[in-house]
Design a protein around this motif. Structure first.
Motif, PDB file in Angstrom:
ATOM      1  N   PHE A  81       0.824  -1.196   0.000  1.00  0.00           N
ATOM      2  CA  PHE A  81       0.000   0.000   0.000  1.00  0.00           C
ATOM      3  C   PHE A  81       0.866   1.257   0.000  1.00  0.00           C
ATOM      4  N   ILE A  82       0.503   2.239  -0.837  1.00  0.00           N
ATOM      5  CA  ILE A  82       1.208   3.519  -0.903  1.00  0.00           C
ATOM      6  C   ILE A  82       0.313   4.666  -0.454  1.00  0.00           C
ATOM      7  N   GLY A  83      -0.911   4.692  -0.948  1.00  0.00           N
ATOM      8  CA  GLY A  83      -1.800   5.785  -0.582  1.00  0.00           C
ATOM      9  C   GLY A  83      -3.215   5.533  -1.053  1.00  0.00           C
ATOM     10  N   LYS A  84      -4.124   6.339  -0.524  1.00  0.00           N
ATOM     11  CA  LYS A  84      -5.542   6.239  -0.879  1.00  0.00           C
ATOM     12  C   LYS A  84      -6.008   7.578  -1.443  1.00  0.00           C
ATOM     13  N   GLY A  85      -6.823   7.517  -2.500  1.00  0.00           N
ATOM     14  CA  GLY A  85      -7.302   8.742  -3.110  1.00  0.00           C
ATOM     15  C   GLY A  85      -8.604   8.531  -3.853  1.00  0.00           C
ATOM     16  N   TYR A  86      -8.895   9.446  -4.764  1.00  0.00           N
ATOM     17  CA  TYR A  86     -10.139   9.340  -5.519  1.00  0.00           C
ATOM     18  C   TYR A  86      -9.869   9.487  -7.011  1.00  0.00           C
TER      19      TYR A  86
END
Length: 398
Positions: A51-56
């Motif tokens: 996992f690196i990051g969460k976004g839209y």
């Protein structure tokens, strides 16, 4: 738990996003086809599924989405937006306390942690700019968050996610009370007439606040001033208040004349003592050369892209040629304010355009000072493109 799509980065790209780069482009990932509906939450992972990051997912210019958090379990919801807005507002506390400036940016996209969203403040009224249909999907959560953290008079929106990023014509009023038209705001004591529900552009570009102050306080006294691509004449007003002998404002848009007159009037300036010209700037340069006109201060702030009946201008391709024309009609020891908001190149390349223009004309110059975005337009070092504004004050020496 929010439903999300796993986006897989191409192997060569992972380091940049692990270091905090916030924008995702289609070519950066292996499975962009899995994204079907803007506003979908995604988790960005490397080739090993880390996992690196969460976004839209939101289509904006060349991007398809923004990273919002590096915390895998952090939900993207109303409390998330409330936290981001609260931090941003607290960091602008000095602006809210400044009675001479009642218009500024309170939230600046990825600089404040939410790419695709900006919010401007105009004397108690807030204007939200949505830059993709993706961020617009979170409208209810963001409005609720804004209602919690601010005591607004009213809220307006600008939807900037139609074809080619153009503005969607609509009634922009959202919440609270409607603002008067015009709403008179102040910037370092200069008054501007703002129209929150007229179109995408409300009447003044807030990112040039420090440049206008410099023009007023240091460069205008007793000078003949030319303001090209003048829009509503904000630079001209600053110059006139700084004691300019005369200002000349040139813009191709018909409405620029009435808007400029209005700005002169509300600042107590005799607009009839100024020249306000509706003309293609490129044609005006030719006229100025024919008439042997010379100016002590020339303000050159074109849009990144402009098109008229006879000319097309792209900053990355044409700025040097435009600057050459400005040099020709600048008096010896005069000053040129060379400015661009193009995000496709940095300051070093911009200075290369400047150097090329002076070399082509055989004129020497001196860099007096430089400006980037003001502090309310917060940026992050990981996303250099976000610091788009580049302004260089140049003295023509020979």
């Amino acid at each position: 738990m929010q439903n999300s799509i796993r986006l897989k980065l191409k192997a060569a790209n992972a380091k940049k996003w692990k270091n905090g780069y916030p924008l995702i482009k289609k070519e950066d990932v292996l499975n962009s086809h899995d994204l079907k509906r803007e506003g979908t939450i995604f988790e960005l992972v490397d080739e090993h599924q880390n996992f690196i990051g969460k976004g839209y997912y939101g289509i904006q210019n060349k991007g398809i989405g923004w990273i919002l958090t590096s915390q895998q379990k952090e939900p993207i919801d109303q409390p998330f937006f409330e936290k981001k807005l609260k931090l941003a507002l607290n960091s602008r506390k000095s602006f809210f306390e400044n009675q001479d400036t009642t218009a500024f940016r309170v939230f600046n996209g990825e600089g404040d942690g939410i790419g695709g969203l900006t919010i401007d403040y105009f004397d108690g009224f807030y204007v939200i700019n949505w830059y993709s249909e993706g961020i617009y999907r979170f409208k209810d959560d963001i409005l609720q968050a804004l209602s919690v953290v601010t005591d607004f008079k009213g809220v307006y929106e600008k939807k900037r996610f139609a074809a080619q990023g153009s503005y969607i014509e609509d009634d922009d009023f959202l919440l609270g009370d409607k603002a008067p038209a015009p709403l008179i705001v102040k910037e370092n004591g200069i008054k501007f007439a703002i129209y929150l529900n007229e179109n995408a552009m409300v009447g003044v570009f807030l990112d040039q606040r420090e440049v206008r102050k410099a023009i007023r306080d240091k460069y205008s006294k007793d000078k003949q001033v030319l303001n090209t691509f003048s829009y509503t004449g904000a630079f001209s007003v600053a110059a006139a208040l700084g004691g300019a002998a005369k200002t000349t404002s040139v813009d191709v848009a018909n409405r620029s004349k009435s808007k400029t007159i209005e700005h002169f009037r509300i600042n107590g300036i005799d607009f009839e003592a100024q020249d306000i010209i509706v003309d293609d700037v490129f044609q005006y340069f030719k006229y100025a050369v024919r008439k042997n006109l010379q100016f002590d201060l020339v303000i050159l702030d074109p849009p990144s892209y402009a098109r008229s009946k006879k000319n097309t201008f792209r900053a990355e391709k044409d700025y040097s040629d435009l600057l050459e024309k400005a040099i020709t009609i600048t008096a010896k020891n005069g000053v040129i304010v060379a400015s661009t908001n193009a995000s496709s190149f940095g300051m070093d390349k911009f200075k290369g355009f400047i150097q090329k223009a002076f070399q082509q004309t055989g004129v020497k110059y001196e860099v007096l000072e430089e400006y980037r975005l003001p502090s309310d337009f917060k940026t992050i070092k990981e996303y250099k493109e976000g610091n788009y504004l580049k302004v260089v004050f140049l003295k023509k020496l020979s």
